[in-house]
Write an enzyme that holds these catalytic residues in place. Structure first.
Site, PDB file in Angstrom:
ATOM      1  CG  ASP A   1      29.995  25.329   5.720  1.00  0.00           C
ATOM      2  OD1 ASP A   1      30.394  26.047   6.652  1.00  0.00           O
ATOM      3  OD2 ASP A   1      30.659  25.112   4.690  1.00  0.00           O
TER       4      ASP A   1
ATOM      5  CD  GLU B   1      29.437  29.705   8.092  1.00  0.00           C
ATOM      6  OE1 GLU B   1      30.490  30.312   8.331  1.00  0.00           O
ATOM      7  OE2 GLU B   1      29.254  29.113   7.007  1.00  0.00           O
TER       8      GLU B   1
HETATM    9  C1  GLC Z   1      32.415  27.900   6.639  1.00  0.00           C
HETATM   10  C2  GLC Z   1      33.241  27.311   7.751  1.00  0.00           C
HETATM   11  C3  GLC Z   1      34.681  27.584   7.507  1.00  0.00           C
HETATM   12  C4  GLC Z   1      35.080  26.996   6.196  1.00  0.00           C
HETATM   13  C5  GLC Z   1      34.151  27.468   5.076  1.00  0.00           C
HETATM   14  C6  GLC Z   1      34.308  26.620   3.877  1.00  0.00           C
HETATM   15  O1  GLC Z   1      32.499  29.265   6.592  1.00  0.00           O
HETATM   16  O2  GLC Z   1      32.812  27.808   8.978  1.00  0.00           O
HETATM   17  O3  GLC Z   1      35.489  27.103   8.550  1.00  0.00           O
HETATM   18  O4  GLC Z   1      36.393  27.350   5.885  1.00  0.00           O
HETATM   19  O5  GLC Z   1      32.790  27.358   5.431  1.00  0.00           O
HETATM   20  O6  GLC Z   1      33.665  25.380   4.066  1.00  0.00           O
END
Ligand code: GLC
Length: 630
Positions: A283, A325
């Protein structure tokens, strides 16, 4: 050169001598340690090598790995071996992913287990359960504010339920994907609670400053990520100190310049691996390393950090792969992708530009991205999606758009207006997310069906939903479906009535399981029935189309700006993927197909076609043409 090898050998000998349990972990662990220790040392010494305690800290990391291996269940150890023998397993045409929130879709892990036959019927081989960990009730950010990585949110069940769920998926040939939320913890995590009361060692787990001097200095170059929540990158603690908080004010960024944080998080990661996680969604990868005077995004050390975690997995949980991500500039997205770093990655560019092409009825930018920005190293895969639990951000490269005379800033403004239905003729019913009047930045929330025109009752809605899925299912990589979209679920505007979700429009596109739509979908004449039939057909064909394996994509000129075209080659036959973004039928002349034998197979309809007649695509129509070179 030899000197470095000697140093590494000496470091390994030191680690083994000072921690007998490393040797006791057995020969399998030992040989992987020998193989991957040099990579681990290279990464960790780049981060922490200058510190006096480096060797001890390295020893502690290896000790954690050896303990984790000792606890690793036999089935997972067996899987480790199989994955090492077949490292490209994720490149199969059979790979299809699904994602959902456990609570919203099923309630609990036990209930979700009962849905596995349905997931199988869709052909899923990869299952992403949105973060199920313990988190503050009111401030959860949908699970991304983690209070303990070792406990499941009690509303969903227990950690054993999660372990059982992972095993049940595995038995049915599905790999569990969970998030590793390693950039931050919630403010209720044990470490955070200690930091908040001034415990010196836990204060060093986060970025905390006594006054505004450093926060002001950092904020000169950082970007506001959740401006609706707080300005800048810091929030104030009750005792007056300032803490780094990139996302919500209750999510505190970890300080990876402190090796204790790496060690602690490595332990949490390996714990999750041993639950049966096969794909770890990394993440918010871009934000993990901070350096004054920079945007504090995608710093070189952010990569080093992932590579260090990755090397550790090769030693103690080799079946587990990382998916990054990174929803950032396309150059940066690609920079995270490698077998040493994250072999899998979301494909935000193709996702966003597919929506862009729907709005403009012009596939120029999408085609350009397909041909210019999809190359990734061998052994890696994109994860292609139409939309996910997050907003849609227009992360195309301005310099790419400029090649076609498109002004990036103005174009994003148009797209935002279009998708929130503030543009004449829009078919879309999206909502703005993090609309920032200071910068003009804004992103879009909405389910696939609501954004594509089904909510508005537009006659092209079903076709657009199918069109976008026909691209994500045929592009190189693993397609990932947001469960519920296969029956055309619409935005859930009741999020605005619930104080827990009201401030975050992304909840509009995270509806509860659409029970009524699943029922309605049994009747093929209904809209949910049409969406389901078209998507299920695409899924079936995808799985039986070997050309969709691997990652090769070859450009194909459709000769029509409204038609996206690309080819997926195999040794003998090729599949030409066509997608018509126009609201009317379009014809491709026979000459376009001159390089191929006239007889071709259109796979979606399952028909033989004669390329000498050209190809007619209906409005929002897609075709997957299996052709043979002359
Ligand atoms: C990532 C997740 C998102 C979240 C962010 C903070 O981007 O996909 O949903 O708000 O991280 O953890």
């Amino acid at each position: 050169m030899l000197k470095v090898q000697d140093q590494i050998a000496a470091a390994l000998a030191h680690v083994r001598a000072s921690n007998p349990s490393v040797t006791e972990a057995g020969p399998e662990f030992g040989s992987r340690l020998d193989a991957h220790f040099p990579a681990l040392v290279a990464e960790l010494s780049a981060l922490y090598g200058a510190r006096d305690d480096f060797l001890d800290s390295l020893g502690a990391v290896i000790l954690t790995a050896s303990r984790s291996w000792r606890d690793r269940p036999a089935e997972l150890r067996a899987l480790d071996g199989r994955r090492e023998m077949d490292p490209n397993w994720h490149q199969s045409e059979k790979m299809v992913g699904g994602v959902c929130y456990v609570d919203r879709y099923a309630g609990t892990f036990k209930a979700l287990e009962a849905d596995i036959p349905y997931f199988k019927s869709l052909g899923l081989t990869y299952f992403h359960a949105m973060p199920p960990f313990l988190c503050p009730v009111a401030n959860s950010d949908g699970g991304y504010a983690v209070s303990s990585y070792r406990d499941v949110n009690p509303a969903l069940g227990t950690i054993d339920d999660l372990r059982d769920f992972a095993a049940a998926l595995r038995t049915e040939g599905m790999s569990l994907c969970l998030d590793f939320i390693f950039n931050h913890t919630s403010n209720e995590h044990e470490w955070a609670l200690k930091a908040a009361v001034g415990d010196p060692s836990y204060s060093e787990y986060y970025w905390i400053f006594p006054d505004r001097t450093m926060p002001d200095a950092f904020e000169r170059t950082t970007r506001e990520i959740f401006p609706d929540d707080h300005p800048g990158s810091f929030v104030q603690l009750p005792d007056g100190r300032w803490i780094w908080s990139t996302f919500y004010s209750f999510q505190w960024d970890l300080n990876y310049s402190n090796p204790a944080v790496f060690r602690a998080m490595a332990g949490e990661m390996l714990f999750l691996a041993n639950l049966g996680v096969e794909i770890m969604r990394m993440d918010a990868v871009a934000f993990t390393w901070k350096r004054l005077g920079t945007p504090c995004e995608s710093q070189p050390e952010a990569h080093t950090l992932i590579r260090a975690f990755n090397a550790l997995c090769r030693i103690a949980a080799p079946a587990m792969l990382f998916k990054s991500e990174a929803i950032v500039h396309p150059d940066e997205v690609v920079s995270y992708i490698s077998t040493r770093e994250a072999p899998l990655s979301y494909n935000p560019l193709v996702m966003a530009l597919s929506w862009e092409a729907l709005a403009t009825r012009d596939a120029t930018l999408l085609s350009q991205a397909m041909h210019k920005r999809q190359g990734i190293p061998a052994g890696c895969s994109w994860v292609n999606y139409v939309r996910c639990h997050d907003d849609i951000g227009w992360t195309f490269a301005d310099e790419d758009a400029a090649e076609f005379g498109v002004d990036g800033f103005q174009h994003r403004r148009f797209l935002n207006a279009f998708y929130v239905n503030r543009h004449e003729g829009s078919f879309s019913r999206g909502l703005p997310f993090q609309d920032n009047p200071k910068t003009g930045d804004c992103r879009i929330a909405g389910t696939c069906a609501s954004l594509a025109g089904i909510e508005a009752g537009d006659s092209g809605g079903v076709g657009r939903v199918a069109l976008l899925h026909s691209i994500s299912l045929a592009a190189a990589g693993i397609p990932l479906i947001y469960l519920g979209d296969e029956v055309g679920q619409l935005n859930d505007l009741t999020y605005a009535d619930d104080p827990l979700t009201a401030g975050d429009s992304r909840w509009a596109h995270r509806p509860h399981r659409p029970v009524a739509l699943y029922e309605a979908a049994k009747d093929g004449s209904t809209v949910p029935g049409q969406v389901a039939a078209r998507l299920k057909r695409l899924l079936v064909v995808r799985r039986s189309t070997p050309e969709f394996a691997g990652q090769e994509v070859i450009g194909f000129d459709s000769g029509d700006r409204a038609i996206l075209a690309f080819m997926r080659p195999s040794r003998v036959t090729w599949v030409i993927v066509l997608a018509n973004f126009a609201d009317e039928p379009r014809r491709m002349a026979p000459e376009r197909f001159g390089a191929f034998r006239p007889e071709a197979q259109e796979l979606i309809k399952g028909q033989i076609v004669d390329l000498r007649d050209g190809i007619e695509l209906p409005a929002h129509g897609a075709a997957w043409l299996r052709v043979s070179p002359r």
